[in-house]
Design an enzyme around this catalytic site. Structure first.
Site, PDB file in Angstrom:
ATOM      1  N   GLU A  62       3.208   2.640  -9.057  1.00 15.26           N
ATOM      2  CA  GLU A  62       2.049   1.895  -8.556  1.00 15.26           C
ATOM      3  C   GLU A  62       1.310   2.615  -7.419  1.00 15.26           C
ATOM      4  O   GLU A  62       0.090   2.689  -7.399  1.00 15.26           O
ATOM      5  CB  GLU A  62       2.492   0.517  -8.046  1.00 15.26           C
ATOM      6  CG  GLU A  62       2.872  -0.476  -9.106  1.00 15.26           C
ATOM      7  CD  GLU A  62       1.676  -1.133  -9.767  1.00 15.26           C
ATOM      8  OE1 GLU A  62       0.529  -0.745  -9.475  1.00 15.26           O
ATOM      9  OE2 GLU A  62       1.898  -2.030 -10.589  1.00 15.26           O
ATOM     10  N   SER A  66      -4.683  -5.749 -10.856  1.00 14.81           N
ATOM     11  CA  SER A  66      -5.029  -5.310  -9.502  1.00 14.81           C
ATOM     12  C   SER A  66      -5.744  -6.430  -8.756  1.00 14.81           C
ATOM     13  O   SER A  66      -5.164  -7.498  -8.561  1.00 14.81           O
ATOM     14  CB  SER A  66      -5.866  -4.031  -9.569  1.00 14.81           C
ATOM     15  OG  SER A  66      -5.989  -3.440  -8.294  1.00 14.81           O
TER      16      SER A  66
END
Length: 555
Positions: A380, A258
């Site tokens: 996602e 991330s």
């Protein structure tokens, strides 16, 4: 077996400490290991300072390497384990949404919103965490005993142990070097008679302390992207000092998920000149940043709001305030941001980030010799796209939020061509929320892995993690798996496979080895899918016109 003592492995500092823990001389200080993990057979050197305290005039400024010489031996106790933390309140609503989805129960958005924002008073800072401090620019080094006993390598001499450096997630406003326990990865690295690898965790400034930007901030003497500069200084520290722990500076792999993965891409494209970075390999998992959410007006408004919350009118005045005032203001600013909005993070500054990193990769402005292993998850955007996107109007508002920094033609193209309101199964979505989820995934995370592979000339490898629920960050428990006792909800078979792939890549630049399924060399078309129903090579879902379009957009 390496995982029979899972409970001890859960604690990186679980110690059967020898009477005399080792000491490393860093030049500016002597640092002693704080513990020895007798189960994992590794030393923990915690809270090693890599920069001067970023306080006073050093707030909102580039980090400064330690100087002078301390006569005392330090072991990292009594220091700030994490930088000041914050979290947008809307993330708490999203967590309730994903929990309901996983359980198959109805979700009442309005009730969840009321609970978080009113009942829980989310926007008000809680009591200060004693482990949180502005003086937080430290790193941790975990060294297998066998590596340490071989003795420090001569500076830049090849032959030392491989090194894995981890940059944490946290949306650029939260997280710390201590969030993850490396015991399982270290144990995996010591299999098959190997001495193992060194693991390093890094803190970097977060929220307003690391990511304010814009014309007003810069003209007031602030330095944008201070968090990236912190990371860079820490990576350079590793190049200078890791041989003292038995590591090889030419065998450094940087890994992040991330925000950590997004940061790695920006370290790859630093200054837009294709210079050699202070690492040889990268592992990026769902490398994320939101490139379209910033405009000059939004950046200036964030800065003005921050100063107003402090009741000051200049950055110099803010620098002179006590730490708790700044920490509380940071929390309020982040917590109260509009629903669905990324708050603070990397910004184009004409220096470290001279242009969109997506375009810099397209233009070949990253060092092509870095070896790359990437991954993303199958869903996602599901837990990040706002739960209240249920109709065309709410989707259009989200497009405006995510693409505020683009012109109207880009927003129109996104809503009508790339993500049209077609729900008959011909598109990869059947609901408005799934439509928004795909927009976030493409724009902020998944496609970035494709851009990175195309920018380097070395053989690369790519993985998709589809173990349900396969949300953003849901692969992290597998990466840091510490056995069935410590992590009973994790698919241990997939987790151990993923750990072997990571460790092999760190050691050799290739994740493959017998008897595991082969990760194919990435060709832009296929990757290895890791799922509950098996491990197989399948088409890469980023091989599409949407990803191609987003790389060329001017944000």
């Amino acid at each position: 077996m390496l995982f029979t003592a899972s409970l001890l492995l859960l604690l990186p500092w679980a110690s059967a400490a020898p009477a005399n823990l080792p000491i490393v001389d860093l030049g500016y200080q002597r640092h002693q290991a704080i513990s020895f993990n007798s189960t994992g057979q590794y030393y923990s050197f915690t809270n090693i300072r890599y920069a001067e305290p970023p306080l006073g005039s050093r707030r909102f400024a580039p980090p400064v390497a330690p100087h002078g010489r301390s006569k005392n031996i330090v072991n990292g106790t009594g220091l700030g384990y994490k930088c000041p933390q914050a979290l947008a309140c809307w993330f708490n609503v999203q967590n309730k949404f994903t929990s309901a989805a996983a359980a198959g129960t109805p979700f009442d958005f309005n009730a969840a919103y009321e609970e978080v924002y009113t009942k829980d008073a989310c926007t008000e800072p809680a009591k200060q965490d004693p482990l949180q401090s502005e003086d937080c620019l430290f790193l941790d080094v975990y060294v297998p005993q066998d590596v340490w006993q071989k003795g420090p390598q001569a500076a830049h001499q090849k032959g030392g142990a491989p090194v894995l450096v981890y940059l944490q997630d946290g949306a650029y406003v939260g997280g710390s070097k201590s969030d993850q326990n490396p015991a399982g990865l270290i144990a995996r690295s010591r299999e098959e008679g190997s001495s193992g690898m060194i693991y390093v965790g890094i803190n970097y400034r977060l929220g307003v302390f690391g990511w304010l930007s814009g014309r007003k901030f810069t003209s007031s003497g602030g330095k944008p992207n201070a968090g990236l500069l912190d990371q860079r200084l820490a990576l350079e520290w590793i190049q200078r000092h890791i041989h003292l722990f038995g590591g090889d500076p030419s065998r450094v792999t940087v890994m992040g998920v991330s925000a950590g993965g997004g940061s790695i891409i920006m370290q790859m494209t630093a200054y837009g000149r294709g210079i050699s970075p202070p690492f040889a390999q990268v592992i990026t998992q769902s490398p994320a940043w939101e490139p379209g959410t910033k405009t000059p007006a939004i950046e200036d408004d964030l800065f003005d709001t921050f100063l107003a919350s402090l009741n000051v009118t200049s950055l110099d005045q803010a620098r002179r305030l006590p730490s708790h005032a700044l920490t509380d203001a940071n929390y309020r600013l982040v917590a109260s941001r509009p629903y669905g909005a990324g708050v603070l993070g990397p910004a184009i500054d004409g220096d470290f980030i001279p242009d969109s990193p997506k375009r810099l990769l397209l233009q070949g402005k990253a060092n092509p010799g870095v070896r790359v292993l990437t991954s993303y998850t199958a869903a996602e955007g599901f837990g990040i796209a706002p739960a209240n996107i249920t109709d065309e109007a709410s989707f259009q508002r989200y497009v405006g939020l995510m693409l505020a920094g683009t012109d109207a033609s880009v927003r129109t193209h996104a809503a009508t061509v790339l993500y049209p309101a077609v729900f008959d199964g011909s598109m990869p979505y059947r609901t408005q929320h799934d439509r928004a989820s795909l927009l976030w995934a493409d724009l902020a995370a998944s496609c970035n892995t494709r851009y990175l592979h195309a920018a380097v000339r070395t053989p690369g490898y790519a993985i998709e993690y589809s173990v349900p629920p396969a949300l953003h960050l849901s692969d992290t428990p597998s990466v840091f798996y510490n056995g069935p006792v410590a992590d009973p909800t994790v698919n241990g078979t997939i987790a151990e496979l993923l750990q072997r792939q990571i460790v092999r890549f760190v050691k050799t630049g290739n994740p493959n080895g017998e008897p595991d399924p082969e990760v194919p060399v990435y060709d832009g078309r296929d990757l290895l899918d890791l799922g509950d129903d098996g491990v197989l090579v399948r088409p890469d879902s980023t091989d599409n016109a949407r990803c191609e379009y987003w790389q060329k957009v001017h944000f």
